[in-house]
Write a protein that holds these residues in place. Structure first.
Motif, mmCIF file in Angstrom:
data_model
loop_
_atom_site.group_PDB
_atom_site.id
_atom_site.type_symbol
_atom_site.label_atom_id
_atom_site.label_comp_id
_atom_site.label_asym_id
_atom_site.label_seq_id
_atom_site.Cartn_x
_atom_site.Cartn_y
_atom_site.Cartn_z
ATOM 1 N N ILE A 171 0.804 -1.207 0.000
ATOM 2 C CA ILE A 171 0.000 0.000 0.000
ATOM 3 C C ILE A 171 0.842 1.265 0.000
ATOM 4 C CG2 ILE A 171 -1.899 -1.221 1.079
ATOM 5 C CD1 ILE A 171 -1.288 0.006 3.645
ATOM 6 N N HIS A 173 2.673 1.801 -2.262
ATOM 7 C CA HIS A 173 2.763 2.066 -3.690
ATOM 8 C C HIS A 173 1.378 2.253 -4.306
ATOM 9 C CE1 HIS A 173 6.988 1.672 -3.098
ATOM 10 N NE2 HIS A 173 6.677 0.673 -2.300
ATOM 11 N N THR A 174 0.549 2.956 -3.532
ATOM 12 C CA THR A 174 -0.729 3.478 -3.988
ATOM 13 C C THR A 174 -0.428 4.829 -4.633
ATOM 14 O OG1 THR A 174 -1.822 2.422 -2.110
ATOM 15 C CG2 THR A 174 -2.998 4.271 -3.143
ATOM 16 N N THR A 175 -0.846 5.010 -5.874
ATOM 17 C CA THR A 175 -0.591 6.283 -6.565
ATOM 18 C C THR A 175 -1.439 7.399 -5.952
ATOM 19 O OG1 THR A 175 -0.117 5.163 -8.653
ATOM 20 C CG2 THR A 175 -0.787 7.480 -8.797
ATOM 21 N N ILE A 176 -0.814 8.552 -5.716
ATOM 22 C CA ILE A 176 -1.623 9.723 -5.370
ATOM 23 C C ILE A 176 -1.516 10.796 -6.453
ATOM 24 C CG2 ILE A 176 -1.565 9.348 -2.869
ATOM 25 C CD1 ILE A 176 0.482 11.733 -2.819
ATOM 26 N N ASP A 177 -0.490 10.701 -7.293
ATOM 27 C CA ASP A 177 -0.319 11.686 -8.358
ATOM 28 C C ASP A 177 0.465 11.027 -9.491
ATOM 29 O OD1 ASP A 177 0.278 13.725 -10.049
ATOM 30 O OD2 ASP A 177 1.074 15.082 -8.525
ATOM 31 N N SER A 178 -0.240 10.724 -10.594
ATOM 32 C CA SER A 178 0.370 9.891 -11.643
ATOM 33 C C SER A 178 1.604 10.531 -12.267
ATOM 34 C CB SER A 178 -0.663 9.578 -12.719
ATOM 35 O OG SER A 178 -1.138 10.777 -13.291
ATOM 36 N N ASN A 179 1.725 11.865 -12.164
ATOM 37 C CA ASN A 179 2.919 12.535 -12.697
ATOM 38 C C ASN A 179 3.803 13.086 -11.582
ATOM 39 O OD1 ASN A 179 2.232 12.280 -15.534
ATOM 40 N ND2 ASN A 179 0.537 13.654 -15.027
ATOM 41 N N ASN A 187 8.048 3.669 -10.032
ATOM 42 C CA ASN A 187 6.794 4.321 -10.416
ATOM 43 C C ASN A 187 6.847 5.806 -10.018
ATOM 44 O OD1 ASN A 187 4.124 4.756 -11.183
ATOM 45 N ND2 ASN A 187 3.250 3.341 -9.688
ATOM 46 N N THR A 256 -5.233 10.924 1.318
ATOM 47 C CA THR A 256 -5.576 10.652 -0.083
ATOM 48 C C THR A 256 -5.397 9.171 -0.403
ATOM 49 O OG1 THR A 256 -4.890 12.886 -0.693
ATOM 50 C CG2 THR A 256 -5.022 11.273 -2.475
ATOM 51 N N SER A 259 -7.908 7.045 1.399
ATOM 52 C CA SER A 259 -9.233 7.134 0.767
ATOM 53 C C SER A 259 -9.367 6.111 -0.360
ATOM 54 C CB SER A 259 -9.467 8.539 0.218
ATOM 55 O OG SER A 259 -9.496 9.465 1.285
ATOM 56 N N THR A 260 -8.335 6.000 -1.194
ATOM 57 C CA THR A 260 -8.358 4.967 -2.238
ATOM 58 C C THR A 260 -8.507 3.589 -1.607
ATOM 59 O OG1 THR A 260 -7.087 6.216 -3.890
ATOM 60 C CG2 THR A 260 -6.930 3.823 -3.999
ATOM 61 N N ILE B 176 -6.005 8.863 -9.147
ATOM 62 C CA ILE B 176 -4.805 8.874 -9.987
ATOM 63 C C ILE B 176 -4.107 10.230 -9.910
ATOM 64 C CG2 ILE B 176 -5.598 7.069 -11.580
ATOM 65 C CD1 ILE B 176 -6.039 9.456 -13.601
ATOM 66 N N THR B 260 -2.098 0.604 -9.182
ATOM 67 C CA THR B 260 -2.393 0.690 -7.752
ATOM 68 C C THR B 260 -3.132 -0.567 -7.295
ATOM 69 O OG1 THR B 260 -2.441 3.117 -7.609
ATOM 70 C CG2 THR B 260 -3.800 1.935 -6.033
ATOM 71 N N ARG B 294 4.658 0.616 -14.217
ATOM 72 C CA ARG B 294 4.349 1.208 -12.917
ATOM 73 C C ARG B 294 4.296 0.219 -11.753
ATOM 74 N NH1 ARG B 294 2.349 6.451 -12.585
ATOM 75 N NH2 ARG B 294 1.980 7.490 -14.576
#
Lengths: 331, 331
Positions: A171, A173-179, A187, A256, A259-260, B176, B260, B294
């Protein structure tokens, strides 16, 4: 005739420290707990020697204190950084320790002449909090351990969940901002790249550029390079505005990602462990607000977000619990 | 004496269409499948009337075709948009249908005089693909249905996973970009806000501003307001560069969210269903590349990413399967 108490030894192998202790089979107490630096740079043989010595010391101490015999020890549960092959008891890769395909379970088991089991350290920490700590009695648990990185574990319907290739629960490596920021995993924009202990220190150093007179800087002896996450929590407690904003931003970032996780897993509890919990309500209050703003109400209403209760021993307690799960089929 | 075949009716109630059909208990075939517009604006009583009529028509057709008797029908499984209270059989809120605390299960069960069960439509679609479609034989499944929104379902260790308050699997609301587009759910940067059918059409309209001569525009009869996700897939197949870029960007967005999910759940399969699958390899190839870039290698290597195999009937098949799970304890 009274039934003799039986014991299980737990080993929590971390990149920085090794923690070892024992528990009676029912998890009712923590015995002979001790910690030594890992010193991974000395190579796997030296680390195994150190673990074996600690296990033997723990057994001797428990025997002396309780009158238990050697045969009252069922075995050793080991928690180690992954990725692992649980079935073969092998550490596939450990970048922090510099290991590759190392048969840690059998190296230790054969030396101490006891049954041994291996599981991921973050899984063990989550299972420890579920068996004896903050998540006791809960059914669906997200565990998050914030240290050098961010580790995670999932308990689904009362069982530690490993996924299809022992890789579930990453977890951090949960994305919060793809860029966003580049993460150690390769990643971009993982929560770990913003809210691990390491990343918190980096963000504090970045924020300092505009805050020369800060308590944060004073606590670091005037040198920004000395700032750690620990320094940030201390400065925040002393009302340093830069440190407070770094902690609040950490809360928004963790909120954030959580929340996901809540939208996907719908857990009844999220347990956050590691140094970051020292920030207390300064962290947890804005974190819970962020989650309430972002995640589904029916899922948020079903979920507590709490600090871990076993800051030192969660990994050892969980290693004991995984030994039970793997050898007896249940914790 | 031969054992008589027994049947279960499945109802897939969507915001746009109602699909109803029947299956023999073993799931070996789809019988008397039919579809009608939902027309939710006519209110719940009219929608229930329509469903009851369709269920009766399905039963009559199966009886005529197979010689089955009314008592050979075990009951009706219903899939409906959520959030739901499964235990009470109630639709808590359905923004698309304008329903609140509507006891859908018992309204239908009492009318058709059969046992009825209720589950979330996206859960049903995932369970359908697992029971009879693309995820057959898999252990840990992430199901994603891309339509007006993005629905999701999770199968964990061979069981549909509902979470702690029947709210698990809302994978359309995987972040994302924490500061990204506002989502219908109130959060910012959910994958649904970029890659639902609705959002794909919006992004195509935005992209058109710089592409007056596009096939996309021609297919929409010259009016950007007529562009739907469907138009985008068609234009992409005709090599329209704007449509191709919209599909590729959709692949990158879905790949980010799926990364994710793979890091957390470590599934052995991700099934993507809905209109978006019409884009074929143009979508799936860059999507798989994005995931490989990713997500964790050990998790990616364990996971296939495939289109659904039951474009029309997944919801009905899954509704039949949830009826089995809820009344017989297993599918």
């Amino acid at each position: 005739m009274t039934v003799r108490e039986r014991y299980i030894v737990g080993v929590d192998l971390g990149g920085t420290n090794i923690v070892v202790g024992a528990m009676p089979e029912d998890g009712s107490s923590e015995l002979a707990m001790r910690s030594l630096p890992t010193r991974g740079e000395e190579g796997p043989a030296a680390v195994v020697d150190r673990i074996v010595g600690m296990v033997e010391d723990v057994i001797a101490e428990v025997m002396a204190d309780t009158g238990a015999a050697r045969e009252d020890f069922l075995g050793v549960g080991i928690g180690s950084p992954g990725p692992l092959d649980r079935e073969r008891g092998v550490v596939i890769v450990s970048p922090n320790l510099g290991w590759k395909d190392f048969p840690l379970r059998d190296e230790i088991g054969s030396r101490v002449k006891m049954l041994a089991t291996l599981d991921n350290d973050a899984n063990c920490a989550t299972l420890g909090e579920w068996w004896c700590g903050a998540a006791k009695g809960h059914r669906n648990v997200v565990g998050m351990t914030i240290g050098t990185g961010i580790g995670g574990g999932l308990i689904i319907e009362g069982q530690l969940y490993h996924g299809s290739s022992d890789a579930a629960g990453e977890i951090g490596h949960t994305t919060i901002d793809s860029n966003g920021r580049l993460c150690k995993c390769g990643n971009y924009g993982c929560v770990e790249a913003y809210a691990s202990g390491t990343a918190i220190a980096i963000r504090a150093r970045e924020a300092l550029v505009d805050g020369e007179g800060s308590t944060l800087l004073a606590l670091a002896g005037g040198d920004p390079a000395n700032i750690t996450a620990q320094t940030v929590y201390e400065a925040a407690k002393q009302n340093d505005p830069i440190a407070i904003e770094v902690v609040r931003e950490t809360a928004r970032i963790l909120g954030t990602a959580i929340s996901t996780l809540i939208n996907i897993i719908n857990p009844d509890i999220v347990v956050i462990a590691g140094g970051v919990t020292q920030a207390g309500d300064l962290l947890f209050e804005p974190l819970r607000s962020e989650v309430r703003r972002r995640a589904f109400k029916t899922a948020v209403d079903a979920c507590e977000i709490v600090p871990g209760m076993l800051p030192i021993s969660a990994g050892v307690v969980g290693a004991v619990a995984t030994f039970k799960a793997q050898t007896l089929g249940k914790v």
